[in-house]
Design an enzyme around this catalytic site. Structure first.
Site, mmCIF file in Angstrom:
data_model
loop_
_atom_site.group_PDB
_atom_site.id
_atom_site.type_symbol
_atom_site.label_atom_id
_atom_site.label_comp_id
_atom_site.label_asym_id
_atom_site.label_seq_id
_atom_site.Cartn_x
_atom_site.Cartn_y
_atom_site.Cartn_z
ATOM 1 N N ALA A 169 0.800 -1.350 0.027
ATOM 2 C CA ALA A 169 -0.060 0.152 -0.022
ATOM 3 C C ALA A 169 0.871 1.217 0.053
ATOM 4 O O ALA A 169 0.308 2.244 -0.442
ATOM 5 C CB ALA A 169 -0.788 -0.051 1.214
ATOM 6 N N ALA A 170 1.874 1.261 0.539
ATOM 7 C CA ALA A 170 2.863 2.556 0.554
ATOM 8 C C ALA A 170 2.839 3.337 -0.718
ATOM 9 O O ALA A 170 3.415 1.948 -1.723
ATOM 10 C CB ALA A 170 4.003 2.390 1.415
ATOM 11 N N PRO A 171 3.047 4.414 -1.105
ATOM 12 C CA PRO A 171 2.983 5.359 0.221
ATOM 13 C C PRO A 171 1.552 5.869 0.219
ATOM 14 O O PRO A 171 1.306 6.705 1.166
ATOM 15 C CB PRO A 171 3.645 6.569 -0.642
ATOM 16 N N GLY A 172 0.441 5.200 -0.576
ATOM 17 C CA GLY A 172 -0.715 5.287 -0.174
ATOM 18 C C GLY A 172 -1.717 5.978 -1.275
ATOM 19 O O GLY A 172 -2.900 6.087 -0.769
ATOM 20 N N GLU A 191 1.924 -2.751 4.757
ATOM 21 C CA GLU A 191 3.116 -2.342 4.275
ATOM 22 C C GLU A 191 4.211 -2.711 5.606
ATOM 23 O O GLU A 191 3.957 -2.326 6.647
ATOM 24 C CB GLU A 191 3.159 -0.720 4.295
ATOM 25 N N ASP A 240 -0.535 -3.781 -6.162
ATOM 26 C CA ASP A 240 0.453 -3.051 -6.827
ATOM 27 C C ASP A 240 1.948 -3.089 -6.502
ATOM 28 O O ASP A 240 2.513 -2.683 -5.483
ATOM 29 C CB ASP A 240 0.300 -1.313 -6.425
ATOM 30 N N CYS A 294 4.532 -0.248 -12.341
ATOM 31 C CA CYS A 294 4.987 0.837 -13.125
ATOM 32 C C CYS A 294 6.400 0.635 -13.958
ATOM 33 O O CYS A 294 7.174 1.639 -14.034
ATOM 34 C CB CYS A 294 5.306 2.076 -12.214
#
Length: 366
Positions: A169-172, A191, A240, A294
């Site tokens: 999850a980070a950075p959110g 995280e 992610d 990414c």
């Protein structure tokens, strides 16, 4: 590093060779070095070691498309930024100010999933809207991001009351975006790393009011183990995943750091596969997951998804071509992808991405 970080990223990577902390700090904590100003913009220094590696790999994988993608990735002054407005905070005059500066609502076309409360603004011109500083007790009005990073959230299609897991999850940013779409019944943001977990908590504190924060669980678990710890608990899971972030890697400040990253790159796909297997276990039958990175790398994108589809008989691909068609005026996609996946290619005027998105559904327990 962009929106990733779980314990498996740390443990998996050659701890036995004593490279653990060197890799960890170079991978997550070293910011790109800023060099001289060019055309009034800060220009970063391109790492030739990484660029040469990308030239070989992406020329083979992307063909003619790589040339234009490379031109954008190596030209930070042409990068664009979008603003995701915070539905929990109202700022008088913000939207009129955005309009005056050439920003328009993103995602204007009809999409399979686009909640009314979800408001994002972008513009074709490069440049970055001023960031808002974190102030305890005060909510921020908007989140600055690469607009392509919202596509995994729109593909996930979270509805009110569903149980949702954001595995890395980070950075959110994606957690904030999910909460702009719906109020989950249970929202678990995971995280592992202490520093990044605090960053995640600060992001949530900056955008989400206290009553809703109390419904969000932030954990620091090994992402590969959550499926065993909470089997078939979630309706939706977002993975992610940790990946070789092409934008940031091209501007590695230290050649040794870059070489270390490239050495470890081939091992990321194994980690990503383990995270996806965990996500499948955590899903209820009928639930769906979205996998995103990414990077442009086929080994970390389509190959990982194909491995999961071939090894997990209880999952099937989900068609997201309707969403892709709906945003085709705003994003450029690699042709030839399967209907359950897409890859955003940066190009001038549409300098979003790279962003890979794939969607799967769990059809049974076994």
């Amino acid at each position: 590093y962009h929106q990733v970080g779980v314990i498996s990223t740390i443990i998996f990577i050659h701890s036995r060779e004593g490279l653990l902390w060197l890799y960890y700090f170079s991978f997550f904590l070293l910011p790109p070095k800023l060099e001289k100003k060019t055309k009034g913009k800060l220009q970063k220094q391109i790492c030739q070691v990484v660029l040469e590696h990308f030239e070989k790999q992406y020329t083979a994988e992307l063909g003619d498309a790589w040339s234009s993608v490379r031109d954008v990735l190596t030209s930070p002054w042409c990068w664009q930024h979008a603003l995701l407005l915070n539905r929990f905070s109202w700022s008088p005059g913000l939207e009129s100010s955005l309009a005056e500066q050439g920003y328009q609502p993103a995602f204007p076309a009809a999409l399979p999933y686009l909640p009314a409360a979800f408001r994002c603004y972008s513009r074709p011109a490069p440049g970055r809207f001023p960031a808002q500083k974190h102030q305890p007790g005060r909510l921020k009005d908007y989140y600055l991001l690469n607009a392509a990073s919202l596509l995994p959230v729109l593909a996930l299609e979270v509805e009110h009351g569903e149980d949702v897991l954001d595995l890395c999850a980070a950075p959110g940013g994606k957690a904030v975006a999910i909460l702009q779409c719906a109020c989950p019944g249970h929202f678990h943001c995971n995280e592992y790393d202490d520093l990044r977990s605090r960053w995640l908590e600060q992001t949530i504190e900056s955008f989400i009011p206290d009553p809703l924060i109390n419904l969000i669980r932030v954990s620091k678990l090994d992402g590969r183990q959550i499926g065993d710890l909470q089997p078939e608990f979630y309706d939706k899971v977002l993975v992610d995943a940790p990946c070789s972030n092409d934008r940031s890697w091209l501007f590695s400040a230290d050649p040794q750091q870059a070489l270390l990253r490239l050495m470890q790159r081939k091992e990321l796909s194994s980690l990503q596969f383990q995270l996806l297997r965990s996500a499948v276990k955590a899903l209820r039958p009928g639930g769906s997951l979205v996998y995103s990175t990414c990077t442009l790398s086929k080994a970390e994108n389509s190959d990982v998804i194909n491995l999961v589809l071939n090894s997990c008989r209880n999952v099937m691909p989900v068609d997201i071509s309707g969403m892709a068609r709906g945003v085709s005026q705003e994003f450029s996609f690699l042709s030839g992808m399967q209907q359950h996946e897409l890859l955003v290619l940066p190009e001038r005027g549409r300098a979003w991405g790279p962003m890979y998105v794939a969607k799967l559904k769990k059809v049974s327990s076994t």
